[in-house]
Design an enzyme around this catalytic site. Structure first.
Site, short mmCIF file in Angstrom:
data_model
loop_
_atom_site.label_atom_id
_atom_site.label_comp_id
_atom_site.label_asym_id
_atom_site.label_seq_id
_atom_site.Cartn_x
_atom_site.Cartn_y
_atom_site.Cartn_z
N ILE A 199 0.88 -1.17 -0.01
CA ILE A 199 0.07 -0.01 -0.08
C ILE A 199 0.80 1.28 -0.06
CG2 ILE A 199 -2.01 1.21 1.30
CD1 ILE A 199 -2.68 -1.34 0.02
N GLY A 239 1.11 -9.04 6.42
CA GLY A 239 1.76 -8.43 7.72
C GLY A 239 2.02 -6.87 7.34
N GLY A 240 1.78 -6.01 8.22
CA GLY A 240 2.07 -4.70 8.16
C GLY A 240 0.81 -4.27 6.72
N ASP A 241 1.34 -3.38 5.80
CA ASP A 241 0.43 -3.20 4.78
C ASP A 241 0.65 -3.94 3.46
OD1 ASP A 241 2.99 -2.11 3.95
OD2 ASP A 241 2.39 -0.29 3.46
N GLU A 242 1.02 -5.05 3.85
CA GLU A 242 1.40 -5.99 2.80
C GLU A 242 0.04 -7.16 2.63
OE1 GLU A 242 5.15 -8.07 3.32
OE2 GLU A 242 6.11 -6.27 3.38
#
Length: 326
Positions: A199, A239-242
């Site tokens: 993102i 995970g995170g923006d993945e």
């Protein structure tokens, strides 16, 4: 305490029966007519009915017949105690109307007391059995609740082990499982595609408007991704923006690229959110790296690495775009 009903239209007989059964361990009730007996049976549960046959208006046979018609009362044992109708024909008639015994007067006191004791013991045993069955039924009900709750907790644990807590999407563990399944299926049913998404602009939203706003943005992105996929496709948060997409039944590369561009356009539309400074519109985009999977695609890590290289190519090319692994 169990209850016994004595039915006799002669007061002296009622008194004699009262004295005879005074110490039997049951509560005695008396009725001087068939109608009175029926009324009492509606209000009480009797362990035994001692019923005179020869009564005016309604004889004992009629009373027994009416009791037999009521489901709640038909199991109540009846002993006919009478000075009349003591022949075998009337004994058979009494049994036919539901009597468990037929005693002719004068009754031997010891015999009557013995028979009464048998039926009181039987009533007590039935009551204990009924209580035991009720206890077992309640325990079964509780076990059913416990089993249902245990299954719910186990299902929740399984779900938490394979899904992202924030978005509810499959996590990295379930993603790898779905990817292996897609690769195995591709050996028989054609190709699929793996798309990895980053993102663009998420860090600015998260840092500038607070982590709650960043979490809300990730949840909104997850919703839009779900809406863009078909039932047999998979979207996962790594995970995170993945994020990762497993797109099934891919026919050709141009159609695949067009579909991924449409997903990117949908993700790039503004998100109305609440941040630490109030309401705002988050504007982000997505860089998407795509790798085609075939039956001879090899190890899943090779496919992931190919999609990852395409993702970096998309980011290096200016972000907000799709790139296909070569």
């Amino acid at each position: 305490m169990p209850k016994i009903l004595v039915v006799d239209d002669t007061p002296a007989n009622l008194v004699a029966m009262r004295r005879l059964l005074a110490d039997c361990g049951a509560q005695l009730f008396e009725a001087d007519s068939g109608n009175a007996a029926l009324a009492m049976c509606l209000d009480h549960q009797f362990a035994l009915i001692l019923l005179d046959v020869n009564m005016p208006e309604m004889d004992g046979f009629e009373v027994a017949a009416l009791l037999g018609e009521a489901e709640r009362l038909r199991e109540t044992p009846i002993i006919f105690v009478t000075a009349a109708y003591a022949d075998d024909i009337n004994r058979l008639k009494g049994y036919r109307f539901g009597a468990v015994d037929y005693l002719a007067k004068p009754v031997n006191d010891a015999i009557l007391q013995s028979k009464v004791r048998v039926f009181l013991d039987l009533y007590s045993a039935r009551a204990q059995l009924s209580a035991t069955l009720d206890t077992l039924s309640e325990r079964n009900r509780q076990l059913g609740i416990e089993i249902t709750e245990r299954k719910r907790v186990e299902e929740q644990i399984r779900h938490q082990a394979t899904h992202d807590m924030l978005t509810g999407l499959p996590n990295r563990t379930l993603f790898h499982d779905r990817l292996l399944t897609a690769m195995q299926r591709a050996t028989r049913h054609g190709s699929f595609a793996l798309a990895l998404l980053d993102i663009d602009g998420f860090k600015g939203v998260n840092d500038g408007h607070g982590h709650p706003a960043g979490d809300a943005l990730l949840q909104a992105i997850a919703v839009r991704l779900r809406q863009q996929l078909r039932a047999n496709d998979t979207v996962a948060r790594l995970g995170g923006d993945e994020f990762a997409l497993i797109l099934e039944d891919v026919t050709d590369a141009p159609a695949l690229m067009e579909r991924c561009r449409q997903i990117g356009e949908r993700l790039a539309q503004p998100y109305p959110l609440q941040g630490r400074h109030g309401a705002f519109e988050a504007k982000i985009s997505a860089s998407i790296g795509i790798a085609l999977g075939h039956g001879d695609a090899g190890h899943d890590e090779e496919l992931i690495q190919a999609a990852d290289r395409a993702l970096y190519a998309a980011k290096d090319g200016g972000k907000n775009r799709c790139a296909l692994a070569t």
